[in-house]
Design an enzyme around this catalytic site. Structure first.
Site: not given
Ligand code: PPY
Length: 499
Positions: A240, A268, A359
């Site tokens: 991220y 995404d 995702h």
């Molecule tokens: C998701 O929960 O889909 C993730 O990719 C992990 C996440 C967890 C918390 C904040 C942002 C992403």
């Protein structure tokens, strides 16, 4: 050596306010007063534990070094004299009792025959909050279900009489050996569901030659995961991108120095999808943060995920790709491509691969499945003479539960697929052993399906082995008239009267 200060429970308890806030974590005392407003999960949750032991709340959702790396050493006050801390007798809730009973009553691992079984057991044994976070998808959760049904719209065209006495499903992914044509995809916050978190994945992957993608938001720290490596195992990193690019640069270069073999940049999630199951838990107060870097203000009452997502940079754009190229030599893969147009742009940007992904249905609801996107992507790349290209690999993830799903994606051009939730549920239900069993089940399924399909090796998997002609037919079901259905009197079989 400086003397270590020993503090008592009553001393710590005096610092229980916003003006002076001390907490105990893992037997050490920290002054977090100045950190309150910087905490990615907000200050409220810390203040709840002001003057007290916060270990139990901290543990599942922070890597062990989160405090030590974020808090200057002068705020590390000393150790706690455990005998002076009043033991809090925690009331065991009804939910917790039910959970413990379900854990004790888990079926023997041998009885688990497929990935769906892991999900059933995981749901029964993990805290409700963990289930809400893991299982949730965005809005009406249409895409998460579509991810499964898309595989069912593709049918096999098996070949026969091909001497399939031996079949081999091993492959390479980004040039790295893999015993299966799949990798463990990134899922966050593993300790919400199992005390050992992602290490269960690491240890199992090492024993079976499977590649693990480490998540930016894993509960275990990146280094703890890499330190647990064995048998020369391979890791990828899911990234991220932080608003503070220096943090991202440090993180990426550290990963490369530690031997990570591929950088999967998530593209995404400029904003996190609304996962309503998770949001309904309103558990922000009890949970926040993970391996998050310093964050901004946190929205309250938005569920676990939204609470810790504020560090993610929504300004990320194609213009950033050369910068990534300049900071690392790792292959760069864009994770979350959903159209042929963007696949072409990715190829032209010079990255080494793409993951066709929605995702796990957690971002844009009613986005199409990766499998469906795969067909248009390969066609568009081919039309431009970009593909096949051994230096550009296409991956698919979302809804993979069977080796037959994987084989369909491979036949349609994917190099490998990502499996996230299935392995997550396997370790929530049975720890490392669960993941090993999941890998074994995949292996058995590959053996059988490849034999039945007439494919001796991965190279034998070709588009002619599947009929994907219905893949983009989005059949819309007519909603049932539930009231009518409930009151309708079905025909009865009655005896015919004689004569
Ligand atoms: C998701 O929960 O889909 C993730 O990719 C992990 C996440 C967890 C918390 C904040 C942002 C992403």
């Amino acid at each position: 050596m400086s003397d270590i200060r020993v503090l008592t429970g009553p001393e710590v308890a005096e610092h229980n306010s916003r003006e002076s806030c001390w907490i105990i974590v893992h037997g050490k005392v920290y002054d977090v007063t100045d950190f309150l407003d910087e905490h990615p999960g907000g200050s409220r949750i810390i203040l709840k534990y002001a003057g007290k032991d916060a270990t139990e709340a901290y543990e599942p959702i922070h890597p062990p070094d989160a405090i030590t790396t974020n808090l200057p050493v002068e705020k590390h006050l000393g150790v706690i004299d455990a005998s002076t801390v009043a033991k809090v007798v925690k009331e065991v809730t009804e939910e917790e009792k039910a959970r413990q009973a379900a854990w004790a009553a888990r079926p023997p691992l041998d009885n688990v025959l497929n990935m769906h079984d892991f999900e059933v057991v995981a749901k029964a044994v993990i805290p409700e909050k963990a289930w809400a976070y893991y299982s949730s998808a965005s809005d009406d959760e249409i895409t998460i279900r579509e991810n499964r049904t898309a595989f069912q719209r593709v049918w096999f065209r098996p070949r026969i009489l091909r001497d399939v006495s031996t079949v081999d499903w091993s492959t390479t992914i980004l040039g790295q050996k893999s015993s299966l044509p799949l990798y463990i995809s990134a899922t966050a916050l593993g300790k919400l569901g199992h005390p050992e978190g992602e290490l269960c994945l690491t240890r199992a992957a090492a024993n079976h030659g499977v590649i693990q993608m480490i998540a930016t938001l894993a509960s275990c720290s990146f280094d703890d995961i890499v330190d647990a490596q064995a048998n020369d195992q391979t890791f990828f990193l899911q990234l991220y991108v932080n608003r503070d690019r220096e943090i991202t640069k440090k993180y990426v270069q550290h990963a490369e120095a530690r031997g990570v073999k591929g950088l999967f940049i998530t593209v995404d999630a400029p904003q996190l999808g609304r996962r309503e199951k998770d949001m309904r838990m309103k558990q922000v107060d009890d949970s926040a943060g993970a391996e998050v870097q310093k964050g901004q203000d946190v929205k309250k009452d938005q569920g676990v995920a939204r609470a810790i997502s504020s560090f993610i940079d929504p300004s990320l754009s194609w213009k950033d790709i050369p910068w990534f190229r300049s900071i690392t030599k790792m292959p760069i893969i864009l994770k979350g491509i959903a159209t042929a147009e963007d696949a072409v742009l990715a190829y032209e940007a010079g990255v080494q691969g793409i993951v066709l992904s929605n995702h796990g249905g957690r971002q844009l609801d009613t986005a199409r499945s990766g499998l469906e996107v795969l067909v248009e992507v390969t066609a568009a790349l081919k039309a431009r003479g970009y593909w096949p290209d051994p230096k550009f690999e296409i991956f698919v993830d979302g809804g993979v539960r069977r080796a037959s799903d994987v084989l369909k994606a491979l036949a349609l051009g994917a190099k490998a697929v990502g499996v996230g939730r299935a392995f997550l549920y396997a370790f929530c239900a049975y720890g490392q052993e669960g993941v090993e069993r999941a890998i074994q089940i995949f292996r058995d399924e590959f053996e059988m399906n490849m034999r039945l399909l007439g494919a001796r090796t991965i190279d034998d998997l070709v588009p002619e082995m599947v009929d994907a002609s219905a893949l983009n037919q989005h059949i819309v079901m007519v909603p049932q008239d539930n009231l009518f259905q409930a009151t309708y009197q079905p025909l009865q079989i009655t005896k015919l009267k004689a004569g």
